[in-house]
Scaffold this active site. Sequence first.
Site, PDB file in Angstrom:
ATOM      1  N   ALA A 192       5.515   3.855   2.391  1.00  0.00           N
ATOM      2  CA  ALA A 192       6.223   5.064   2.833  1.00  0.00           C
ATOM      3  C   ALA A 192       6.579   4.922   4.312  1.00  0.00           C
ATOM      4  CB  ALA A 192       5.373   6.302   2.592  1.00  0.00           C
ATOM      5  N   GLY A 251       0.839  -1.203   0.000  1.00  0.00           N
ATOM      6  CA  GLY A 251       0.000   0.000   0.000  1.00  0.00           C
ATOM      7  C   GLY A 251       0.872   1.250   0.000  1.00  0.00           C
ATOM      8  N   CYS A 252       0.343   2.333  -0.541  1.00  0.00           N
ATOM      9  CA  CYS A 252       1.172   3.530  -0.738  1.00  0.00           C
ATOM     10  C   CYS A 252       1.610   4.148   0.590  1.00  0.00           C
ATOM     11  CB  CYS A 252       0.447   4.557  -1.608  1.00  0.00           C
ATOM     12  SG  CYS A 252      -1.230   4.963  -1.088  1.00  0.00           S
ATOM     13  N   MET A 253       0.699   4.285   1.536  1.00  0.00           N
ATOM     14  CA  MET A 253       1.096   4.860   2.822  1.00  0.00           C
ATOM     15  C   MET A 253       1.843   3.829   3.649  1.00  0.00           C
ATOM     16  SD  MET A 253      -1.748   7.640   3.841  1.00  0.00           S
ATOM     17  CE  MET A 253      -3.230   6.728   3.483  1.00  0.00           C
TER      18      MET A 253
END
Lengths: 57, 57, 353, 353, 353, 353
Positions: D160, D155-157
């Site tokens: 990160a 997932g993108c968050m």
Amino acid sequence: MSSLSCLVCKSDFSVEEDATTGEIVECSSCGQEHEVHAVHNLITIALAPEIEETWGE
Amino acid sequence: MSSLSCLVCKSDFSVEEDATTGEIVECSSCGQEHEVHAVHNLITIALAPEIEETWGE
Amino acid sequence: MSTSEYGVKRVAILGGTGFTGAEIYRLLSKHPLFKVEFVSSESKAGSPVDKHFMAARHGKKSNALKFSKIADLNSNYDIIFSCLPTGVLPQFINQLSLHADYIFNVSGDYRVTDLDLLQKHYPETLKHEFVGSSYYYIPEFSEIDHQVKVVNLPGCMAVATIYTIYPLLAHDLIENRIVSDAKTGSSGGGKTTTEHHAERTNNFRAHKVHGHRHKPEIEFAFKTYFQKEIDLQFSTYSLDLPRGIMVTSYSVLKEGVSEIDVKKAFYRTYSSTPFIHYFNSNTGHNSNPMIKTVAGTNYGEVGVYIDGKNCVSIASIDNLIKGAGGQAIQAANLYMGFPEETGLQSELEGAWP
Amino acid sequence: MSTSEYGVKRVAILGGTGFTGAEIYRLLSKHPLFKVEFVSSESKAGSPVDKHFMAARHGKKSNALKFSKIADLNSNYDIIFSCLPTGVLPQFINQLSLHADYIFNVSGDYRVTDLDLLQKHYPETLKHEFVGSSYYYIPEFSEIDHQVKVVNLPGCMAVATIYTIYPLLAHDLIENRIVSDAKTGSSGGGKTTTEHHAERTNNFRAHKVHGHRHKPEIEFAFKTYFQKEIDLQFSTYSLDLPRGIMVTSYSVLKEGVSEIDVKKAFYRTYSSTPFIHYFNSNTGHNSNPMIKTVAGTNYGEVGVYIDGKNCVSIASIDNLIKGAGGQAIQAANLYMGFPEETGLQSELEGAWP
Amino acid sequence: MSTSEYGVKRVAILGGTGFTGAEIYRLLSKHPLFKVEFVSSESKAGSPVDKHFMAARHGKKSNALKFSKIADLNSNYDIIFSCLPTGVLPQFINQLSLHADYIFNVSGDYRVTDLDLLQKHYPETLKHEFVGSSYYYIPEFSEIDHQVKVVNLPGCMAVATIYTIYPLLAHDLIENRIVSDAKTGSSGGGKTTTEHHAERTNNFRAHKVHGHRHKPEIEFAFKTYFQKEIDLQFSTYSLDLPRGIMVTSYSVLKEGVSEIDVKKAFYRTYSSTPFIHYFNSNTGHNSNPMIKTVAGTNYGEVGVYIDGKNCVSIASIDNLIKGAGGQAIQAANLYMGFPEETGLQSELEGAWP
Amino acid sequence: MSTSEYGVKRVAILGGTGFTGAEIYRLLSKHPLFKVEFVSSESKAGSPVDKHFMAARHGKKSNALKFSKIADLNSNYDIIFSCLPTGVLPQFINQLSLHADYIFNVSGDYRVTDLDLLQKHYPETLKHEFVGSSYYYIPEFSEIDHQVKVVNLPGCMAVATIYTIYPLLAHDLIENRIVSDAKTGSSGGGKTTTEHHAERTNNFRAHKVHGHRHKPEIEFAFKTYFQKEIDLQFSTYSLDLPRGIMVTSYSVLKEGVSEIDVKKAFYRTYSSTPFIHYFNSNTGHNSNPMIKTVAGTNYGEVGVYIDGKNCVSIASIDNLIKGAGGQAIQAANLYMGFPEETGLQSELEGAWP
Ligand SMILES: NC(=O)c1ccc[n+]([C@@H]2O[C@H](COP(=O)([O-])OP(=O)(O)OC[C@H]3O[C@@H](n4cnc5c(N)ncnc54)[C@H](OP(=O)(O)O)[C@@H]3O)[C@@H](O)[C@H]2O)c1
Ligand SMILES: NC(=O)c1ccc[n+]([C@@H]2O[C@H](COP(=O)([O-])OP(=O)(O)OC[C@H]3O[C@@H](n4cnc5c(N)ncnc54)[C@H](OP(=O)(O)O)[C@@H]3O)[C@@H](O)[C@H]2O)c1
Ligand SMILES: NC(=O)c1ccc[n+]([C@@H]2O[C@H](COP(=O)([O-])OP(=O)(O)OC[C@H]3O[C@@H](n4cnc5c(N)ncnc54)[C@H](OP(=O)(O)O)[C@@H]3O)[C@@H](O)[C@H]2O)c1
Ligand SMILES: NC(=O)c1ccc[n+]([C@@H]2O[C@H](COP(=O)([O-])OP(=O)(O)OC[C@H]3O[C@@H](n4cnc5c(N)ncnc54)[C@H](OP(=O)(O)O)[C@@H]3O)[C@@H](O)[C@H]2O)c1
Ligand SMILES: [Zn+2]
Ligand SMILES: [Zn+2]
């Protein structure tokens, strides 16, 4: 003044006798919103409907 | 009431006798701003200083 | 509200061309009980005040009041609002004290009084001795002390952080480790910020990860005024917004503390604060604190969200108003015995979207 | 780079009209070794693909390739990139598996494998049994496993966040309590987001304070793949930006760990990752991670800042590229044995301001 | 593209710390045929160039090249790119002419040659006599003249305006009255602009209603180089964007001119310009010129829309690239006989949204 | 202002969940003389009105007033404010007319009365015959006609355009060719706009180059109500702003008309309009009309700039307030004989930056 019990934190709090049906009253202890249901001059309350506050959406 | 002549469009316009020094008065014909110079109860005017209105810069 | 029973006070503003000074001037132009009679600017001394203000754009302007240099302040005023960069007020403070009953100060100069902290964070302040008395004052939490000369308002990110954790600390609900993540708009740095619009816009970046002066201020506030030692991690970030601050504080509930205990604490703390509103229902993201609905107002929004032992509390304010100019007026209202909301209510508040 | 030694691969994209599908299509239009031969859209089936893409605005367009429905995919491809909303791929997965060597999947469906977590966070996924093998793959940290059919990108968050704490956990430098504060742009929700521009713009607000699906994903990733149990507080916020994510993770160094230990760990972790750049000097705010310099690229920026025991680590990426489409291409490059950077370098990267 | 057949040119950049100088440096770092060997800055002389550039953020940095003062330029270069504020190049021009075959100049100094216009709009330029030859050059419309020393690129809003009306004037399709409404982002004013982010953001305002220097430039260009006298109303506006210009020109078709005549003229003008793209279909607002899809690129978008006699033509470009640095490189490519697009194509161009 | 001499009016709002309906509800919550007793919404009928409004965020909420369907309006009201999409009011108009003295209508339905124009631009309106009387009303320029039932407020971009050219036409100062370039924020399209935030943000683009419905409205207004035939080119553009409109109109002065004639005309027109302010000094760009200083208010800013024969006039307003909801309240104040500014003045107006 009607004395009522908060449906969340159980604390007692009071509502003006002339509260109208639909009015929002907050528990004076935890702030939970309740909606006034007045039946034959007897005030009862329910948790204020947790409908999403859409505010302009 | 003092009657004055606009320094831009030459129209006459009037200023209250109690106008204070520094007050801005607009020509009632073209809207040009003038600054009041009152000398010994005699009102004279100058073009309001065209300093840049910096407004928060 | 009938204001006829109160006497009008004479006011001077220092730093009237700055962002916070301009807000105070604008707000006071509608305030029924404060009359501005002196506005300082070194760079625009002699020029009419109203020409400078966007706030006067849709109102009547006068050329009567002109900017003056601080050194030329020699009448007496009931109140001075000081909106100078940190380090400047100390140069004038002893002289100014003679000309005003109270100085309401939004700069950082006298917020901490510990010598070590001053040396480290406010060396400029220390260069000038101030012989008078000074006081850190948060309208919601502090007592009025009429004996002091200088009433220091809290820092903008400091006070937003304090709003997130005060109820938790006051009611002893959390462990002392707190992480506060603070985001701020660009007016927070004042009118001389050098960051170019093209650089700031369409960006989000870390500002001060460590070392921001509001961290010792928060710690000092809780220690001195509320007798709480906290272990605070405080970091700041830059938003592409003109105004507004949002602070999230992350903490851990003490053993045995329940969600309802926390909600009660917040509710009690903020049930009668006219400007700080606690949002206790959490139904959709629009019921959480946000910046858009406080920008341009003296309001603050506070929310607290519990998940097991995890406590997340959030506050948003406008840095120039509730974080500075509005806060100072609110304080002055209280000091003068005026109704707290005088001149700070907005008739058009709440425009959306 | 000479690419003549490699064979060109045939590619299908599922969800080609979506934000992430469009990014993959755009990036692959310049990729020398992947050739897109199928693009799905239920709503635009039959319409020429190039008509739909802003990316084709300044390039040559062709009417040859038309959108097809997923059910009409019946040729064989080397690779399928799946960019469907969570819950959709499972409806087709068994059939699609027959038509591709690998499926690179950016949706959340198979990221966690724990049944309880699936039940709670991905009930839609559970509705369809998948008989093949699946794998969670982060290009920087995971081994390639050629045996699996479905390669799930993070997932993108989540990713990160992982970039902020992986070096700390891998080198055992921090206590297990971590607070992650994640801010994201508006494309993160995909093209069907209902939040009006006028509401999103000029605002900053809390999105999900608790309960975001990337929290169990992060915990699961560290537990399953890196054998680390963490105690994570994960909250998300909405930025007025079209793209980009910044995550700050707050942790506490273990007794005896020094700043230099931390810097070494970050430096080692990212010294040879072509897309994740660790910024080890901290000279002015422009040397910190920010969103503007990663938006539109497959790069990520990482920084870590120590103050005593306090450890603050920050990462920024573009959600649609390094957080989704670019990540999937990077993974596919590695799986195919191509140079990792193929098709992902930007000649015009780095425009400022 | 095989570039081995061309010889690499030695390049100097003047004003390398500015917005346009930085773009040229960034773009040339990927250009196979221009090698930057000198970069001027008065304020940062002696400091490594790569330290200064955000563009070097994700690339390899070197300390080898340091900023120098202009006065210290004394080697010979094939090309000098001059990115100085208007009025500065004339101070150095005669000396610099000795050290370069060509000076590609993005400042306004030598764009108009009429003495009255110079006196009125460029008094600084007139202070220094320039003994060499100078030339106004638009890559799409001008002939190369190898005899000149200084090649002046057009102003950013001027050239966007020219793109909107050149086909109309070249084909004699409109009455000579033209109204051009030009909107620009904030980098247009260079790095020293004093407008505060908080003031610029969330605003749209008139910049120069009358009196912008690009008006005489446009008139002069059409008169001198294309023998057309126009009656131009030119006004400029400020956008809350970091980069990008959009100009709309309003004109009236001559008697007997049809929509198809106009479309033919635009199509012919731009059918083979690699960077200016004429959009001739008008199907939904995404097919009109916009700023977002040209920002960060050397592309321009042009559209023309007829309603009866009313002709509305629109162009958008990035002010720092197609309006300055990219334009200069494009011109230099053409002057050197390199393929026009060398170093100006973007592999990641077209990110959306 | 003492309002005790006036009687309070009972009000219904149609379309109360929309952007303009919400503004009227918000503004009236502070209006001393209008009391809202009915608010329509088809989608939220039965749900408490205050729950829906951001405006109630910092005020007291009540559950007493619930949304109703329009068909359930059967009490009588002094005034109905109708904020429905164009085409909807005609379905209910004959029935509603029985229940209100006046209907103040912000939709486009009855603005033009010419059958051809209606057929072309408002086919939905024509589907339902309206038996009552209707009127186009601009508070600054129109006479009150107490005989009509439906008072139609002008379109938001139409009225901003009218503010730019009315003084010029009323005083016969310009040739009849006018070019109007109109830029608008995103709330202009109402709450159901489908353009994604990520697409709108960081962009500027043409919206309707030709064919916007406000063009025939403007022409019709001048023709019917002011007996002026104009030759208008009207184009619209999309700003990355939540609210606000700026229109620039370009015209040519008639032979013999001087700058001072023009300034006089503007001054006279707007010297006593409480909400439209003509800025007659032009000293720096902050004295020009802008969007930031009218957003959130019922104010409009107007400027006019002459260069030889060239006349450029500019106006800015907030589309939702002065362009819709505030305008309707202003009109209702005038119709009721209340002071024009009742409920529309802002105490906190003018925040900057
Ligand atoms: N901005 C915020 O959000 C915020 C919030 C809370 C507290 N504060 C505090 O409020 C204070 C003012 O902030 P600001 O943002 O309003 O700053 P600002 O915009 O920079 O304005 C500073 C003002 O001080 C005057 N000034 C500057 N240097 C001076 C000197 N040496 N002697 C006399 N006058 C001087 C300036 O006058 P001239 O330039 O006209 O001479 C100007 O009026 C600061 O201490 C700041 O920390 C600011
Ligand atoms: N956006 C991000 O930043 C991001 C980052 C990482 C991961 N992801 C994940 O990537 C996936 C796609 O996200 P997105 O943002 O690109 O979404 P999106 O913009 O909403 O696009 C979804 C795509 O899926 C197609 N689709 C939707 N429902 C479908 C159905 N029932 N059957 C078949 N096709 C269907 C749509 O096609 P038509 O509408 O044309 O029929 C469209 O092409 C999601 O799983 C998301 O969680 C997104
Ligand atoms: N910005 C645009 O969109 C754009 C578009 C087209 C054309 N232009 C033109 O391009 C030129 C540069 O614009 P810009 O936006 O890049 O400006 P900028 O950001 O202000 O940069 C100016 C550069 O010139 C140097 N410089 C300034 N004054 C100097 C002096 N007296 N002597 C020597 N060097 C000096 C500066 O160096 P130090 O400060 O480091 O010493 C800096 O590197 C201008 O002529 C402008 O009109 C700009
Ligand atoms: N936005 C502006 O800047 C602006 C400016 C000037 C004039 N106007 C005009 O003002 C009117 C309203 O615009 P807006 O921007 O407020 O629109 P909006 O945000 O889309 O709101 C429309 C309202 O109408 C209701 N509605 C929609 N369709 C309906 C139907 N078929 N039957 C009954 N009610 C229906 C909606 O109620 P539910 O969805 O809750 O059922 C909602 O309350 C339009 O005619 C517009 O042209 C708008
Ligand atoms: Zn309770
Ligand atoms: Zn006059």
